[in-house]
Scaffold this active site. Structure first.
Site, PDB file in Angstrom:
ATOM      1  N   PHE A   1       1.922  -3.608   3.843  1.00 43.74           N
ATOM      2  CA  PHE A   1       2.272  -4.963   4.261  1.00 43.74           C
ATOM      3  C   PHE A   1       3.754  -5.205   3.937  1.00 43.74           C
ATOM      4  O   PHE A   1       4.260  -4.748   2.908  1.00 43.74           O
ATOM      5  CB  PHE A   1       1.429  -5.985   3.507  1.00 43.74           C
ATOM      6  CG  PHE A   1       0.013  -6.128   4.013  1.00 43.74           C
ATOM      7  CD1 PHE A   1      -0.452  -5.399   5.085  1.00 43.74           C
ATOM      8  CD2 PHE A   1      -0.866  -7.011   3.397  1.00 43.74           C
ATOM      9  CE1 PHE A   1      -1.760  -5.547   5.545  1.00 43.74           C
ATOM     10  CE2 PHE A   1      -2.165  -7.165   3.840  1.00 43.74           C
ATOM     11  CZ  PHE A   1      -2.621  -6.433   4.919  1.00 43.74           C
TER      12      PHE A   1
ATOM     13  N   CYS B   1       0.800  -1.219   0.000  1.00 44.14           N
ATOM     14  CA  CYS B   1       0.000   0.000   0.000  1.00 44.14           C
ATOM     15  C   CYS B   1       0.833   1.269   0.000  1.00 44.14           C
ATOM     16  O   CYS B   1       0.286   2.373  -0.073  1.00 44.14           O
ATOM     17  CB  CYS B   1      -0.957  -0.003   1.181  1.00 44.14           C
ATOM     18  SG  CYS B   1      -1.998  -1.484   1.220  1.00 44.14           S
TER      19      CYS B   1
ATOM     20  N   GLU C   1      -0.572   4.527  14.216  1.00 40.39           N
ATOM     21  CA  GLU C   1      -0.295   5.807  13.564  1.00 40.39           C
ATOM     22  C   GLU C   1      -0.691   6.978  14.470  1.00 40.39           C
ATOM     23  O   GLU C   1       0.045   7.973  14.573  1.00 40.39           O
ATOM     24  CB  GLU C   1      -1.030   5.888  12.234  1.00 40.39           C
ATOM     25  CG  GLU C   1      -0.603   7.062  11.373  1.00 40.39           C
ATOM     26  CD  GLU C   1      -1.226   7.070   9.995  1.00 40.39           C
ATOM     27  OE1 GLU C   1      -0.738   7.832   9.135  1.00 40.39           O
ATOM     28  OE2 GLU C   1      -2.209   6.314   9.760  1.00 40.39           O
TER      29      GLU C   1
ATOM     30  N   HIS D   1      -2.036   7.866   6.735  1.00 38.61           N
ATOM     31  CA  HIS D   1      -2.375   6.616   6.047  1.00 38.61           C
ATOM     32  C   HIS D   1      -3.811   6.237   6.409  1.00 38.61           C
ATOM     33  O   HIS D   1      -4.588   5.868   5.535  1.00 38.61           O
ATOM     34  CB  HIS D   1      -1.387   5.531   6.463  1.00 38.61           C
ATOM     35  CG  HIS D   1      -1.490   4.275   5.673  1.00 38.61           C
ATOM     36  ND1 HIS D   1      -1.407   4.249   4.296  1.00 38.61           N
ATOM     37  CD2 HIS D   1      -1.664   2.979   6.061  1.00 38.61           C
ATOM     38  CE1 HIS D   1      -1.528   2.992   3.863  1.00 38.61           C
ATOM     39  NE2 HIS D   1      -1.692   2.215   4.917  1.00 38.61           N
TER      40      HIS D   1
ATOM     41  N   HIS E   1      -9.711   2.317   0.471  1.00 40.63           N
ATOM     42  CA  HIS E   1      -8.272   2.045   0.381  1.00 40.63           C
ATOM     43  C   HIS E   1      -7.944   1.625  -1.045  1.00 40.63           C
ATOM     44  O   HIS E   1      -8.295   0.527  -1.470  1.00 40.63           O
ATOM     45  CB  HIS E   1      -7.878   0.949   1.366  1.00 40.63           C
ATOM     46  CG  HIS E   1      -6.405   0.868   1.609  1.00 40.63           C
ATOM     47  ND1 HIS E   1      -5.469   1.324   0.699  1.00 40.63           N
ATOM     48  CD2 HIS E   1      -5.686   0.368   2.652  1.00 40.63           C
ATOM     49  CE1 HIS E   1      -4.259   1.117   1.170  1.00 40.63           C
ATOM     50  NE2 HIS E   1      -4.359   0.547   2.360  1.00 40.63           N
TER      51      HIS E   1
ATOM     52  N   LYS F   1      -9.159   8.192   3.117  1.00 43.52           N
ATOM     53  CA  LYS F   1      -9.756   6.863   2.919  1.00 43.52           C
ATOM     54  C   LYS F   1     -11.205   6.778   3.397  1.00 43.52           C
ATOM     55  O   LYS F   1     -11.918   5.844   3.025  1.00 43.52           O
ATOM     56  CB  LYS F   1      -8.886   5.800   3.583  1.00 43.52           C
ATOM     57  CG  LYS F   1      -7.538   5.606   2.890  1.00 43.52           C
ATOM     58  CD  LYS F   1      -6.736   4.483   3.520  1.00 43.52           C
ATOM     59  CE  LYS F   1      -5.422   4.249   2.777  1.00 43.52           C
ATOM     60  NZ  LYS F   1      -4.436   5.329   3.003  1.00 43.52           N
TER      61      LYS F   1
END
Length: 404
Positions: free
Chosen positions: A392, A157, A308, A297, A332, A327
């Site tokens: 990831f 991502c 975060e 994010h 996403h 998002k």
């Protein structure tokens, strides 16, 4: 970081609209794009953030993966925004760097179903050129006649943000004068949806798709799978000035690290994000106190948002920057997210307007203490803004943008 890297053009294809202005308007309005998705009727989660198909099937476009069609559409807008004509540039001095988490997975799934149901004779001869991981960059270079470096990055991502960092390095090394950099992904597929659902990463808010993606909110339960593309035109400031281009913003710094902690979970203390932030600020010749805004994010998953939020709260104690996550509106968009959100951050700096975090109503104990923009856009002068992208594999990227 050396000579300033100017953002001279932006192109966006997102679930909120085909084009930069429709996307910006919807994100600023806090208007979620999530809907029930008939193509996922047999999946464990039956909603998504899909892009309105931007390209016809005429000519050779039918041969391309859906994600590549998004990219070509975004590229056309980005070049127009930058006032660039491929007929007038030196093709060997232009680079293409595109990030993708999954390559042409939509094509791969479609053709694999054909193989299983109708045999090998039913396969398209364009299967490999459509789904191989490098081919989005390859098709864009072919479309524009670019003969300089053509690369594809894959850091899950964070892929789109990694592509922007790679493009900066190429520009600073003198390997090109213009870089078309960004990300694209079309992972709203039955396999990807089922796999993310099996991991417990997706929201189960099928009863209310528009309210399902809730970054940093106390009721968040996972992300909504999206798709799209974002492309930025990057140039050394001197090159942009020489052709009288008007930069939208400056990509002033960047940082990238790896957690080396877990295949899918972030480091519990956010060590990699902290280190990437320090690198980005150092390369921008700035400090914590200089950060006015963060495009987070903000996936809407319990674990990502907790880590975060903790990093932001602890790093900026006493000087909290405004925070938003796109998002909530876009879902996403996977490997495209870092590029789309970088573009939105550049626009935030240029327009001094911060979009709200759609569906954020109240924090829980893990996200308390953040200055999260909610409900409506906010006007704010911004000297320095950061864009976070995590992936990831423990990938962390931070991009620093300043006014042009």
């Amino acid at each position: 970081m050396g000579e300033d890297i100017a953002v001279t053009g932006i192109g966006l294809v997102t679930p909120c609209g085909v084009g930069t202005e429709p996307t910006w308007e919807a994100v600023c309005a806090g208007r979620p794009a999530a809907r029930s998705d008939p193509t996922l009727r047999d999946a464990p989660v039956r909603m998504s953030c899909r892009v309105p198909e931007p390209a016809s099937q005429q000519g050779r476009l039918w041969r391309l993966d859906r994600g590549t069609r998004f990219l070509l559409t975004a590229a056309r807008e980005a070049l127009a925004s930058a006032a660039l004509d491929p007929a007038e540039w030196v093709p060997g001095r232009v680079a293409v760097v595109i990030g993708s988490a999954a390559g042409g997975v939509d094509t791969l799934e479609t053709q694999h179903r054909k193989l299983l149901t109708a045999g090998h004779g039913a396969l398209s001869p364009m299967t490999l050129p459509a789904f191989l991981p490098n081919m989005a960059a390859g098709h864009l270079a072919l479309e524009l006649g670019v003969t300089g470096p053509s690369l594809q990055t894959s850091t899950a991502c964070a892929s789109g943000a990694t592509a922007l960092i790679t493009a900066c390095l190429l520009l600073q090394a003198g390997a090109c004068d213009i870089a078309l950099a960004g990300g694209t992904d079309a992972m709203v597929t039955p396999l990807c949806t089922a796999a993310f659902a099996k991991m417990g990463a997706l929201s189960r808010g099928d009863h209310d798709p528009e309210g399902a993606s809730r970054p940093f909110d106390k009721d968040r339960d996972g992300f909504v799978l999206g798709e799209g593309s974002g492309l930025l035109v990057l140039e050394r400031r001197q090159h942009a000035d020489a052709r009288a281009a008007t930069p939208l913003a400056v990509l002033a710094g960047h940082g990238t690290t790896s957690d080396a902690h877990h295949p899918t979970a972030p480091h519990p203390e956010g060590a990699g994000l902290r280190a990437a932030t320090a690198m980005a600020l150092a390369s921008a010749e700035a400090g914590i106190a200089d950060v006015d805004h963060i495009n987070a994010h903000g996936t809407s998953t319990p674990l990502n948002d907790k880590v975060e939020a903790t990093v932001i709260r602890e790093l900026y104690a006493g000087h909290p920057p405004s925070v938003t996550s796109a998002k909530g509106a876009l879902g996403h968009t996977m490997g495209a997210a870092g590029a789309i959100e970088a573009a939105l951050t550049a626009l935030t700096v240029a327009r001094r307007t911060i979009p709200p975090t759609a569906n954020f109503t109240a924090p829980d104990h893990t996200t308390t203490g953040l200055d999260i923009v909610r409900a409506a856009r906010t006007d704010q002068p911004i000297s320095l803004a950061l864009s976070h992208s995590l992936g990831f594999g423990g990938h962390n990227t931070v991009l620093a943008f300043t006014a042009a």
